[in-house]
Design a protein around this motif. Structure first.
Motif, mmCIF file in Angstrom:
data_model
loop_
_atom_site.group_PDB
_atom_site.id
_atom_site.type_symbol
_atom_site.label_atom_id
_atom_site.label_comp_id
_atom_site.label_asym_id
_atom_site.label_seq_id
_atom_site.Cartn_x
_atom_site.Cartn_y
_atom_site.Cartn_z
ATOM 1 N N TYR A 1 4.965 -6.716 -4.101
ATOM 2 C CA TYR A 1 4.982 -6.797 -2.636
ATOM 3 C C TYR A 1 3.632 -7.249 -2.100
ATOM 4 O O TYR A 1 2.588 -6.841 -2.602
ATOM 5 N N ARG A 2 3.678 -8.081 -1.049
ATOM 6 C CA ARG A 2 2.441 -8.557 -0.412
ATOM 7 C C ARG A 2 2.659 -8.595 1.090
ATOM 8 O O ARG A 2 3.688 -9.082 1.567
ATOM 9 N N GLU A 3 1.672 -8.096 1.829
ATOM 10 C CA GLU A 3 1.744 -8.156 3.281
ATOM 11 C C GLU A 3 1.192 -9.491 3.748
ATOM 12 O O GLU A 3 0.070 -9.862 3.400
ATOM 13 N N GLU A 4 1.991 -10.215 4.498
ATOM 14 C CA GLU A 4 1.592 -11.520 5.014
ATOM 15 C C GLU A 4 0.792 -11.350 6.309
ATOM 16 O O GLU A 4 0.771 -10.272 6.899
ATOM 17 N N ALA A 5 0.165 -12.407 6.758
ATOM 18 C CA ALA A 5 -0.667 -12.364 7.964
ATOM 19 C C ALA A 5 0.115 -11.927 9.196
ATOM 20 O O ALA A 5 -0.434 -11.273 10.085
ATOM 21 N N ASP A 6 1.410 -12.251 9.242
ATOM 22 C CA ASP A 6 2.220 -11.863 10.403
ATOM 23 C C ASP A 6 2.789 -10.451 10.290
ATOM 24 O O ASP A 6 3.556 -10.009 11.133
ATOM 25 N N GLY A 7 2.435 -9.729 9.226
ATOM 26 C CA GLY A 7 2.881 -8.350 9.054
ATOM 27 C C GLY A 7 4.157 -8.193 8.255
ATOM 28 O O GLY A 7 4.560 -7.073 7.941
ATOM 29 N N THR A 8 4.816 -9.298 7.915
ATOM 30 C CA THR A 8 6.021 -9.188 7.093
ATOM 31 C C THR A 8 5.621 -8.924 5.637
ATOM 32 O O THR A 8 4.498 -9.209 5.224
ATOM 33 N N ILE A 9 6.565 -8.410 4.888
ATOM 34 C CA ILE A 9 6.334 -8.120 3.482
ATOM 35 C C ILE A 9 7.095 -9.143 2.651
ATOM 36 O O ILE A 9 8.311 -9.285 2.777
ATOM 37 N N ALA B 1 8.433 -0.427 11.116
ATOM 38 C CA ALA B 1 8.484 0.761 11.974
ATOM 39 C C ALA B 1 8.103 2.041 11.228
ATOM 40 O O ALA B 1 7.548 2.968 11.826
ATOM 41 N N THR B 2 8.383 2.098 9.932
ATOM 42 C CA THR B 2 8.135 3.315 9.158
ATOM 43 C C THR B 2 6.847 3.271 8.336
ATOM 44 O O THR B 2 6.464 4.265 7.731
ATOM 45 N N GLY B 3 6.199 2.122 8.274
ATOM 46 C CA GLY B 3 5.010 1.971 7.441
ATOM 47 C C GLY B 3 5.337 1.746 5.976
ATOM 48 O O GLY B 3 4.445 1.704 5.132
ATOM 49 N N THR B 4 6.612 1.598 5.665
ATOM 50 C CA THR B 4 7.036 1.400 4.278
ATOM 51 C C THR B 4 6.451 0.123 3.683
ATOM 52 O O THR B 4 6.039 0.114 2.526
ATOM 53 N N GLY B 5 6.408 -0.931 4.468
ATOM 54 C CA GLY B 5 5.901 -2.197 3.950
ATOM 55 C C GLY B 5 4.502 -2.091 3.397
ATOM 56 O O GLY B 5 4.235 -2.508 2.261
ATOM 57 N N ARG B 6 3.619 -1.509 4.145
ATOM 58 C CA ARG B 6 2.231 -1.372 3.688
ATOM 59 C C ARG B 6 2.158 -0.460 2.464
ATOM 60 O O ARG B 6 1.406 -0.705 1.531
ATOM 61 N N MET B 7 2.980 0.587 2.458
ATOM 62 C CA MET B 7 3.005 1.504 1.333
ATOM 63 C C MET B 7 3.464 0.787 0.063
ATOM 64 O O MET B 7 2.909 0.991 -1.011
ATOM 65 N N LEU B 8 4.472 -0.075 0.176
ATOM 66 C CA LEU B 8 4.973 -0.801 -0.985
ATOM 67 C C LEU B 8 3.891 -1.656 -1.628
ATOM 68 O O LEU B 8 3.829 -1.765 -2.856
ATOM 69 N N THR B 9 3.041 -2.249 -0.815
ATOM 70 C CA THR B 9 1.975 -3.101 -1.356
ATOM 71 C C THR B 9 0.974 -2.287 -2.171
ATOM 72 O O THR B 9 0.298 -2.835 -3.031
ATOM 73 N N LYS B 10 0.903 -0.993 -1.915
ATOM 74 C CA LYS B 10 -0.073 -0.142 -2.610
ATOM 75 C C LYS B 10 0.484 0.544 -3.842
ATOM 76 O O LYS B 10 -0.251 0.807 -4.778
#
Length: 95
Positions: free
Chosen positions: A49-57, A33-42
């Motif tokens: 951290y890795r973003e999986e195909a289903d959007g989970t981290i 919801a906050t975009g934190t997951g994608r930010m963590l991968t960067k």
């Protein structure tokens, strides 16, 4: 004196991993919801951290450098992070 690239220097570290006791947990709902997951991968210098195909981290906590950057940058409630228990975690071998 040549220092080598980041990957080769990180490969010299050793890790004592407590497989049954992760020190990092992602609240997938808040992270999404906050975009934190994608930010963590960067931002993670160790690519924990890795973003999986289903959007989970997913988290490979065994490779963590324990710098705390993810915890400082994550949205409140999206990440539970603490140092590993005593004598566990990374042991730096270079720089």
């Amino acid at each position: 004196m040549q220092l080598g690239n980041v990957e080769s220097r990180l490969a010299k570290n050793s890790y004592e991993v407590d497989e049954g006791n992760t020190h990092i947990e992602v609240n997938q709902e808040i992270a999404r919801a906050t975009g934190t997951g994608r930010m963590l991968t960067k931002i993670c210098p160790a690519h924990v951290y890795r973003e999986e195909a289903d959007g989970t981290i997913s988290v490979e906590f065994a490779a963590c450098l324990e710098c705390g950057l993810c915890f400082q940058m994550a949205a409140p409630g999206s990440l539970i992070w603490h140092y590993p228990e005593g004598a566990m975690g990374v042991r730096f071998r270079e720089g």
